[in-house]
Design an enzyme around this catalytic site. Structure first.
Site, PDB file in Angstrom:
ATOM      1  N   GLU A 468     -29.505 -15.628  -8.693  1.00 20.14           N
ATOM      2  CA  GLU A 468     -29.121 -17.060  -8.137  1.00 20.14           C
ATOM      3  C   GLU A 468     -30.171 -18.119  -8.445  1.00 20.14           C
ATOM      4  O   GLU A 468     -30.806 -18.258  -6.956  1.00 20.14           O
ATOM      5  CB  GLU A 468     -27.752 -17.218  -7.425  1.00 20.14           C
ATOM      6  CG  GLU A 468     -27.747 -18.751  -7.699  1.00 20.14           C
ATOM      7  CD  GLU A 468     -26.476 -19.063  -7.114  1.00 20.14           C
ATOM      8  OE1 GLU A 468     -25.671 -18.674  -6.672  1.00 20.14           O
ATOM      9  OE2 GLU A 468     -25.746 -20.973  -7.075  1.00 20.14           O
ATOM     10  N   ASN A 523     -28.163 -22.783 -12.173  1.00 22.15           N
ATOM     11  CA  ASN A 523     -26.498 -23.380 -11.629  1.00 22.15           C
ATOM     12  C   ASN A 523     -26.903 -25.061 -12.851  1.00 22.15           C
ATOM     13  O   ASN A 523     -28.122 -25.007 -12.725  1.00 22.15           O
ATOM     14  CB  ASN A 523     -26.706 -24.104 -10.388  1.00 22.15           C
ATOM     15  CG  ASN A 523     -26.028 -23.271  -9.496  1.00 22.15           C
ATOM     16  OD1 ASN A 523     -24.933 -22.824  -9.387  1.00 22.15           O
ATOM     17  ND2 ASN A 523     -27.337 -22.479  -8.678  1.00 22.15           N
ATOM     18  N   GLU A 555     -24.147 -21.308 -14.360  1.00 27.00           N
ATOM     19  CA  GLU A 555     -22.698 -21.230 -13.345  1.00 27.00           C
ATOM     20  C   GLU A 555     -22.543 -22.886 -13.389  1.00 27.00           C
ATOM     21  O   GLU A 555     -23.193 -23.830 -12.993  1.00 27.00           O
ATOM     22  CB  GLU A 555     -23.242 -21.019 -11.877  1.00 27.00           C
ATOM     23  CG  GLU A 555     -23.840 -19.489 -11.664  1.00 27.00           C
ATOM     24  CD  GLU A 555     -23.971 -19.100  -9.860  1.00 27.00           C
ATOM     25  OE1 GLU A 555     -24.121 -20.004  -9.039  1.00 27.00           O
ATOM     26  OE2 GLU A 555     -24.818 -17.873 -10.514  1.00 27.00           O
ATOM     27  N   ASP A 585     -18.500 -21.159 -10.882  1.00 26.04           N
ATOM     28  CA  ASP A 585     -18.279 -21.637  -9.205  1.00 26.04           C
ATOM     29  C   ASP A 585     -17.493 -22.133  -8.340  1.00 26.04           C
ATOM     30  O   ASP A 585     -16.351 -22.948  -8.797  1.00 26.04           O
ATOM     31  CB  ASP A 585     -19.847 -21.961  -9.781  1.00 26.04           C
ATOM     32  CG  ASP A 585     -21.052 -21.936  -8.802  1.00 26.04           C
ATOM     33  OD1 ASP A 585     -20.703 -21.212  -7.528  1.00 26.04           O
ATOM     34  OD2 ASP A 585     -22.289 -22.408  -8.334  1.00 26.04           O
ATOM     35  N   GLU A 641     -18.781 -14.786  -2.800  1.00 25.95           N
ATOM     36  CA  GLU A 641     -20.002 -15.576  -2.237  1.00 25.95           C
ATOM     37  C   GLU A 641     -19.937 -15.489  -1.032  1.00 25.95           C
ATOM     38  O   GLU A 641     -19.485 -15.488  -0.290  1.00 25.95           O
ATOM     39  CB  GLU A 641     -20.264 -17.423  -2.644  1.00 25.95           C
ATOM     40  CG  GLU A 641     -20.408 -17.390  -4.549  1.00 25.95           C
ATOM     41  CD  GLU A 641     -21.196 -18.898  -4.747  1.00 25.95           C
ATOM     42  OE1 GLU A 641     -21.819 -19.267  -4.096  1.00 25.95           O
ATOM     43  OE2 GLU A 641     -20.073 -19.712  -4.809  1.00 25.95           O
TER      44      GLU A 641
HETATM   45  P1  C2E Z   1     -24.327 -22.924  -5.629  1.00 24.71           P
HETATM   46  O1  C2E Z   1     -24.033 -22.722  -6.703  1.00 24.71           O
HETATM   47  O2  C2E Z   1     -22.553 -22.450  -4.997  1.00 24.71           O
HETATM   48  O3  C2E Z   1     -25.082 -22.029  -3.970  1.00 24.71           O
HETATM   49  C1  C2E Z   1     -24.811 -21.233  -3.191  1.00 24.71           C
HETATM   50  C2  C2E Z   1     -25.275 -22.055  -2.070  1.00 24.71           C
HETATM   51  O4  C2E Z   1     -24.853 -21.362  -1.163  1.00 24.71           O
HETATM   52  C3  C2E Z   1     -26.626 -21.914  -1.791  1.00 24.71           C
HETATM   53  O5  C2E Z   1     -26.666 -23.569  -1.254  1.00 24.71           O
HETATM   54  C4  C2E Z   1     -26.941 -20.592  -1.565  1.00 24.71           C
HETATM   55  O6  C2E Z   1     -28.445 -20.992  -0.353  1.00 24.71           O
HETATM   56  C5  C2E Z   1     -25.918 -20.836   0.399  1.00 24.71           C
HETATM   57  N1  C2E Z   1     -25.854 -19.607   0.275  1.00 24.71           N
HETATM   58  C6  C2E Z   1     -25.697 -18.574  -0.087  1.00 24.71           C
HETATM   59  N2  C2E Z   1     -25.373 -16.922   0.821  1.00 24.71           N
HETATM   60  C7  C2E Z   1     -25.060 -17.843   1.676  1.00 24.71           C
HETATM   61  C8  C2E Z   1     -24.280 -17.300   3.439  1.00 24.71           C
HETATM   62  O7  C2E Z   1     -24.436 -16.088   3.162  1.00 24.71           O
HETATM   63  N3  C2E Z   1     -24.416 -18.412   4.210  1.00 24.71           N
HETATM   64  C9  C2E Z   1     -23.911 -19.888   3.896  1.00 24.71           C
HETATM   65  N4  C2E Z   1     -23.763 -20.528   5.218  1.00 24.71           N
HETATM   66  N5  C2E Z   1     -24.069 -19.592   2.687  1.00 24.71           N
HETATM   67  C10 C2E Z   1     -24.530 -19.282   2.448  1.00 24.71           C
HETATM   68  P2  C2E Z   1     -27.665 -24.498  -0.797  1.00 24.71           P
HETATM   69  O8  C2E Z   1     -29.031 -23.494  -1.550  1.00 24.71           O
HETATM   70  O9  C2E Z   1     -27.604 -25.180  -0.564  1.00 24.71           O
HETATM   71  O10 C2E Z   1     -27.065 -25.028  -3.088  1.00 24.71           O
HETATM   72  C11 C2E Z   1     -25.805 -25.799  -2.681  1.00 24.71           C
HETATM   73  C12 C2E Z   1     -26.057 -26.091  -3.984  1.00 24.71           C
HETATM   74  O11 C2E Z   1     -26.599 -26.677  -4.791  1.00 24.71           O
HETATM   75  C13 C2E Z   1     -25.001 -24.823  -4.640  1.00 24.71           C
HETATM   76  O12 C2E Z   1     -24.299 -24.715  -5.167  1.00 24.71           O
HETATM   77  C14 C2E Z   1     -25.116 -25.909  -6.817  1.00 24.71           C
HETATM   78  O13 C2E Z   1     -23.723 -26.401  -6.631  1.00 24.71           O
HETATM   79  C15 C2E Z   1     -26.215 -26.924  -6.342  1.00 24.71           C
HETATM   80  N6  C2E Z   1     -27.676 -26.113  -6.722  1.00 24.71           N
HETATM   81  C16 C2E Z   1     -28.655 -25.475  -6.223  1.00 24.71           C
HETATM   82  N7  C2E Z   1     -29.413 -25.598  -7.230  1.00 24.71           N
HETATM   83  C17 C2E Z   1     -28.822 -26.068  -8.198  1.00 24.71           C
HETATM   84  C18 C2E Z   1     -29.295 -26.684  -9.631  1.00 24.71           C
HETATM   85  O14 C2E Z   1     -30.501 -26.129  -9.660  1.00 24.71           O
HETATM   86  N8  C2E Z   1     -28.771 -27.428 -10.686  1.00 24.71           N
HETATM   87  C19 C2E Z   1     -27.063 -27.891 -10.410  1.00 24.71           C
HETATM   88  N9  C2E Z   1     -27.302 -28.493 -10.803  1.00 24.71           N
HETATM   89  N10 C2E Z   1     -27.222 -27.607  -8.668  1.00 24.71           N
HETATM   90  C20 C2E Z   1     -27.684 -27.260  -8.017  1.00 24.71           C
HETATM   91 MG    MG Z   2     -21.090 -21.962  -5.261  1.00 22.56          MG
HETATM   92 MG    MG Z   3     -24.033 -21.330  -8.277  1.00 22.63          MG
END
Ligand code: C2E
Ligand code: MG
Ligand code: MG
Length: 696
Positions: A468, A523, A555, A585, A641
């Site tokens: 991802e 995403n 997603e 998602d 996730e």
């Molecule tokens: P998401 O799409 O649900 O992505 C998963 C988030 O959970 C990611 O946070 C990831 O680092 C985090 N995560 C993964 N494994 C674990 C785990 O074992 N424990 C915990 N506590 N967290 C975990 P991240 O990278 O901070 O991203 C947060 C959200 O930001 C994403 O949730 C997504 O909704 C958004 N996002 C990230 N990149 C993009 C993007 O390119 N475009 C858009 N529109 N949204 C994005």
């Molecule tokens: Mg998610």
């Molecule tokens: Mg995601």
């Protein structure tokens, strides 16, 4: 033989006095015109130069002749008119030459002195050519030392006059000094020159009783003087009219520049000036200064629905009411600083500061919100006000306005209060958000975004299924900023459309290099999905990278689907037809609507990580099994996730979930780091993704 040291034994004090007066008036006018040459634009310089030269020439010439006519020789004297006219020409042309040199270029001291010398020489030449026009019956003689003295005096004073009067910044006292020096130059040359002139004649020579001639000479002198004064006077009238129209134009220009033409209230520029003054005054006293920003809610709708003339009338009426408020409460200043934005300054002088402020702001709100009648129609403007106080809330003008603006922002957002005072605890959060938003606009141009990738794994063996893509912002000051912080900002400003396009291009260009050819999940935000351009962007990203569509998965959350159901449905169907995978998602934290699962063509359900925390192991297993059943029902695979621990993984395995993602399997990392672990090899170089748009 009688030797007379002076040719002219008698003189008429009245005519000599008239000559001196003429000389003073002419010099005064000349000095004023001369100032104008320097202070005018290029277009008018030649006109003022002409006027200066004519005025100077006429002054020199007339002073000379009126004074001459005031002297009565004790012998008959004739005047030859040709040299007399030549002398006038010399005076005018010599003046023109001298004044031109004096104002050339940057008017250095030496240029002005040379100009003065030229004018001095032309006064002297005029004088002696004028004297040569006299026809006497006996030879005249000159005292050379006195002639030299006259030239030195006249020339020196003339140099001083132009030197002082031509200084780069002309001011009144300088032109008066110039006028005086110039008159002295002419008069001293004239009278010293007359002294140099003597005659030798016999005592019984032709002494004339020329009283009749003398009368006509006086008339001639007065006529010349009147003509000269009229000429100089006409020039002066022109000068004064020009000056007063200029002053009036400047005054009008200043009024226009400082006031808003629609309401007549002071404008932003005046506010700036006034605020600086009020702040100085407040600093020096023990009073306070409140600054309130007033904004009319829904003014755009008034304009759009009722037309601009009505909008203008509303603003005019509000301006009028605010002006009467200024008249009624001393220490108040109100300006219109933009479309429907006004600023009120109010000095708080009473001991009951809070009461005084409240009363003033209430009054301001009442005035701004009172209904406005248009015939039978009534408009009820709604105002919001934000206020800050100097020096409590800010110690300079800019911060004071900015803090009142933050308070206004809150007042506008809050449906229950139209009036907010700056509160650092609340408003500073808004400020940092706004600061971050401003930086976000620049981030794309400054190339501050990057993508990390988090592995998605098959259970129980742990084979890699795909990655991802997760967006990262490397902020120059704050370091890596979390997407949970900046994605909402990017969404609220629609910057996400451009950023999202970059993410798609970047992720596809990256994934195409992977060996084995794993899937990449990207995403997409609800805002991107509501834009009709998403399908084209995806197609372009695939085409540019050469990634096959079935290796890309998008997603999205349920909110995206609910936003604009029909549009999103069309988009998803098109994407699906292209072969792109679709994942729902964060399933389980939103509506978890069965309708969405049934209607939309998703391939995968991503169970939110909150499912794995806070419940007993048994409940977790049952919950996951329920989602797995749903997935099977609608033909979707299920991935869990946020798996952090081996226990959570074991629960998933027990429940029968075949896919997982989480820190346990791998944190989001740069592709270089992932390649180093040996999960994939990367081939070729990564071309910088080209996307059409830049954030605005
Ligand atoms: P998401 O799409 O649900 O992505 C998963 C988030 O959970 C990611 O946070 C990831 O680092 C985090 N995560 C993964 N494994 C674990 C785990 O074992 N424990 C915990 N506590 N967290 C975990 P991240 O990278 O901070 O991203 C947060 C959200 O930001 C994403 O949730 C997504 O909704 C958004 N996002 C990230 N990149 C993009 C993007 O390119 N475009 C858009 N529109 N949204 C994005
Ligand atoms: Mg998610
Ligand atoms: Mg995601």
């Amino acid at each position: 033989m009688i030797h007379s040291p002076h040719l002219f034994a008698e003189h008429s004090p009245a005519l000599i006095g008239l000559a001196a007066l003429l000389c003073l008036a002419g010099s005064w006018a000349t000095s004023r015109f001369f100032q104008r040459i320097a202070n005018s634009g290029d277009g008018l310089r030649a006109d003022w130069l002409l006027l200066t030269s004519v005025s100077s020439g006429v002054t020199i010439w007339c002073t000379h002749f009126v004074a001459m006519l005031g002297y009565h020789a004790d012998m008959p004297i004739g005047i030859a008119w040709a040299p007399t006219l030549v002398s006038l020409t010399i005076a005018v042309i010599g003046s023109a030459a001298g004044f031109t040199v004096a104002v050339l270029g940057d008017r250095t001291g030496s240029r002005r002195a040379v100009g003065g010398a030229i004018v001095g020489i032309s006064i002297a030449t005029m004088h002696y050519v004028g004297m040569s026009a006299m026809r006497t019956y006996t030879p005249v003689s000159w005292s050379v030392p006195i002639v030299v003295l006259s030239v030195v005096l006249g020339g020196g004073l003339s140099i001083a006059a132009l030197h002082i009067g031509g200084r780069p910044t002309g001011e009144r006292p300088r032109s008066n000094a110039m006028a005086l020096l110039y008159a002295l130059a002419i008069l001293s040359l004239h009278f010293t020159g007359m002294w140099a002139f003597s005659i030798t004649h016999s005592g019984n020579a032709m002494t004339l009783d020329s009283s009749i001639d003398r009368d006509s000479e006086s008339v001639l002198a007065v006529a010349i003087a009147i003509m000269a004064l009229a000429t100089i006077g006409a020039g002066m009238v022109g000068y004064l009219i020009d000056g007063s129209t200029r002053a009036a134009a400047l005054e009008r220009f200043r009024t226009l520049a400082m006031h808003d033409s629609l309401t007549g209230l002071p404008n932003r520029t005046s506010l700036g000036e006034r605020l600086e003054l009020e702040i100085i005054a407040t600093r020096e006293s023990s009073s306070r200064l409140s600054l309130a920003v007033i904004d009319i809610d829904g003014f755009k709708e008034i304009n759009d629905l009722r037309g601009h003339p009505v909008g203008d009338e509303v603003l005019r009426t509000l301006g009028h009411r605010m002006t009467s408020l200024v008249d009624a409460s001393p220490g108040t200043f109100i300006a219109r600083i933009g479309g429907d934005e006004f600023v009120a300054l109010h000095r708080l002088e009473s001991a009951e500061l809070q009461e005084e402020l409240d009363a003033f702001l209430r009054e301001l709100l009442d005035v701004s919100s009172a209904p406005i009648e248009f015939g039978s129609d009534v408009i009820r403007p709604q105002a919001s006000i934000g206020a800050a106080i100097f020096p409590e809330d800010a110690t300079d003008a800019e911060t004071l306005i900015s803090n009142a603006d933050l308070a206004l922002y809150r007042a506008k957002a809050d449906p229950y209060s139209q009036l907010c005072l700056y509160d650092p605890a609340i408003d500073e959060r808004t400020r940092s958000r706004q600061g971050l938003l401003a930086d976000l606009r620049e981030a794309m141009v400054r190339d501050e975004f990057l993508l990390h990738y988090q592995v998605q794994t098959a259970l129980p063996k742990g084979d890699v299924l795909g990655y991802e893509a997760l967006l990262r912002w490397d902020h120059p000051k704050h370091g890596l900023v979390s997407p949970t912080e900046f994605i909402p900002l990017a969404e609220s400003s629609r910057l996400i459309v451009t950023i999202g396009a970059w993410v798609l291009h970047q992720a596809c260009a990256e994934a195409v290099r992977w060996d084995p050819p794993y899937r990449v999940s990207v995403n997409v935000s609800p805002v991107q999905l509501s834009e009709p351009g998403l399908v084209d962007t995806v197609r372009a990203a695939l085409a540019a990278s050469g990634l096959s569509a079935d290796r890309l998965e998008l997603e999205m959350t349920e909110t995206a689907v609910f936003n604009d159901r029909d549009q999103v449905m069309r988009t998803l169907v098109e994407l699906k037809a292209m072969g792109v995978g679709l994942a729902l998602d964060d399933f389980g934290v939103g509506y978890s609507s069965l309708d969405v699962l049934r209607s939309f063509p998703f391939d995968r359900l991503k169970i939110d990580r909150s499912f794995l925390t806070g419940t007993s192991p048994q409940q977790t297993i049952e919950l996951i099994q329920t989602v797995l059943t749903l997935g099977r029902t609608f033909g979707m695979t299920v991935i869990a996730e946020g798996i952090e621990t081996p226990e959570q993984r074991d629960l998933l395995t027990l429940a029968g979930c075949l896919e997982a993602q989480g820190f346990l399997f791998g944190r989001p990392s740069s592709p270089d780091d992932i390649a180093r672990t040996g999960q994939f090899r990367r081939s070729g170089g990564l071309a910088a993704p080209i996307i059409g748009e830049r954030p605005h």
